[in-house]
Design a protein around this motif. Sequence first.
Motif: not given
Length: 793
Positions: A522-538, A639-650
């Motif tokens: 994934v784009n490194p920008k999305f991982l940085k967004i996820g780290e920011k979200v985790a820091a805000e929650r802490e 990567a942004m720390g969200k929930f993902v609802v997806c099909a049980d698919h290969p």
Amino acid sequence: MEATSTSTRTNSNNTAFSLISRGWKEVRDSADADLQLMRARANSFKNLANSFDREIENFFNSASIASFSVPSPLKPSTSPTEIDFVKKLQPKISEIRRVYSAPEISKKVLEKWGPTAKLGIDLSAIKNAIVAEGEDDFRGGIVGFDRRRKLGFREFWGEGKEEGGGQFGEWEPIRVLKRKFRELEKKSEFGEIFGGFKNSEFVEKLKSSLKAIRKEPQESKEVPPLDVPELLAYLVRQSEPFLDQLGVRKDVCDKIVEGLCRKRKNQFLLPSLSSGKSTLLDENANDELDLRIASVLQSTGHCYDGGFWTDSSKHHPSDGKRHVAIVTTASLPWMTGTAVNPLFRAAYLAKSEKQNVTLLVPWLCKSDQELVYPNNLTFTSPEEQENYIRNWLEERVGFKADFKISFYPGKFSKERRSIIPAGDTSKFVPSKDADIAILEEPEHLNWYHHGKRWTDKFNHVVGVVHTNYLEYIKREKNGALQAFLVKHINNLVTRAYCHKVLRLSAATQDLPKSVICNVHGVNPKFLKIGEKVAAERELGQQAFSKGAYFLGKMVWAKGYKELIDLLAKHKNELDGFKLDVFGNGEDANEVQITAKRLDLNLNFLKGRDHADDSLHGYKVFINPSISDVLCTATAEALAMGKFVVCADHPSNEYFRSFPNCLTYKTSEDFVARVKEALANEPQPLTPEQRYNLSWEAATQRFMQYSELDRVLDSEKDVKLSKTNGKSITKAVSMPNLSEMIDGGLAFAHYCLTGNEFLRLCTGAIPGTRDYDKQHCKDLHLLPPQVENPIYGW
């Protein structure tokens, strides 16, 4: 039962006797070879002695002449001291010659080690002894013990016939064999007194004795020729590409090969002395067959230089660095997976600075750019588009990627909604850089490829499958028939033009030479967004202020049909549930009209970058698509720390290991998962999970599964196997029928794609066999008739 047991023991004894006979035959052959060598050395020594005699005689004659000659003033005279020395030495030498010339010496040597010497061993006595062993062990009486004791080892070895045990009674291997049999006889007598001696133990001891004295000269050992089952097995195995095109599955071919190899195995298989394992080289039938063919060819001195279609003039790096060319089917600003992921792959491969990297993307004329690129964005020159691509990339990776961007002519197909190459794409990579090729969507690139074969021009070709074309085609009119044809065409082009194929997930077609591995990050920008979200929650802050959303190109096949069906079926259960949808596409009007007609609570918005600030506040990403191979938007949402609802698919198999990924099998499960995600908070990603989503980890997986790390480290792709401590080069010495079949398929494909009528019948864009005048103008190319003159001058 008694008769059956007696017959079984007799057969076992005969087997043991045949084993002794074969072992002793090899010992005797080795002894004869040693005797001939000894005789040759004796003759050489005798000739040397005769030469010495002649030299002595010449010396004496010269001394005698010198003693009676008249001294000359011009020649130095022989001193009396030298003459006295010769007179004293002559009696001693004469005595040595007389002793040496005695006929007893040469007679004894030649009689002792002559080629007519025979081993004084009576093999019939061995057989009788073994048969007696089996009979006596079966009866278990004391009579057998007396019988073996009366036989004794002198009669057993035939020593009663020749005094001294024959001419080779003192030879070391014979003494070892005799000593083993004496020990074995003592143990046999002792075991019979205390309940009988087991025949299986006797055979095992006999094998150990023969193994201790047996000489196995590997260099001179003859390799038996191939038999009919082995030839048939090899023919079937190498014909797998052709049989696959006829619909015969690979597992059926493997079973046929295994059955044919089992016949050979039953003929030569001997149980292991200790562990009971097979003595063959490998349990895998294909590996055994490869090593068998290689050993036979190596024993004949044959060296295979290449197939009928092989082009030996390939690139050899002279500057010490390898060259990697990444060829893809789309380019920015078209925000599609085949435009974004190859761009990141080029950047991270070039980051290591171990190889030079070139990214080859399609150039569209302005009329096609207006149909493909969003927001009416167009470019007047390739240099302008290259600047846009580099700026977009550097904003996201955070470093300056040092790789080259080149363009090849392409045309947009409205029916297929994809870009089709125009002309021979391979020639846009210079021959000096034609080393390693990575074909993003190899089937798409080669459907209408009419040019040089990729595997002929490049040393190593890797295909990366992005799209499940069969799933899309099945949705069209006459989809089943089209899917059948496309399936076999994909098989043909990937087999003919690739050395290795990587499938992002099991949702894609099962292609030849393929393995399943997620090689996208994934784009490194999305991982940085996820780290920011985790820091805000802490810090106790609210990270997510919005509910659920869906983002994707607005075409029915991208999951919109499944989404509308699920929401329409469970409208009551999801009362009050609101979903924001972001996307643009050809089916946007139909999708919106259908949702409005069903009165679904969907809010349609224009498509935007997934990293846009307006999307950070959403907590749940919903993706019901089952046509994706590996959805990039799903990985970005995780990567942004969200929930993902997806099909049980290969296609979602890789994401199941993440705790925030909620999969469903039925529509009722979908409702439950949506409510669960809205009612809870997602878990923060661990450092290991963040690394697995990164492009660094994806590049490492790509290097491993594509075998690119091995190719970059060594110039020669040689596969070695060991058999009995001896290396066999399978790749060099073995002719590969599958390569010839692949070359034949590539040649047939080249002939078919060269016919404009057949191209149009299969859905090609008219005039794409060569690029047009507008491409020549934009890319500064020579006209096709000048580049490829009709007479080939």
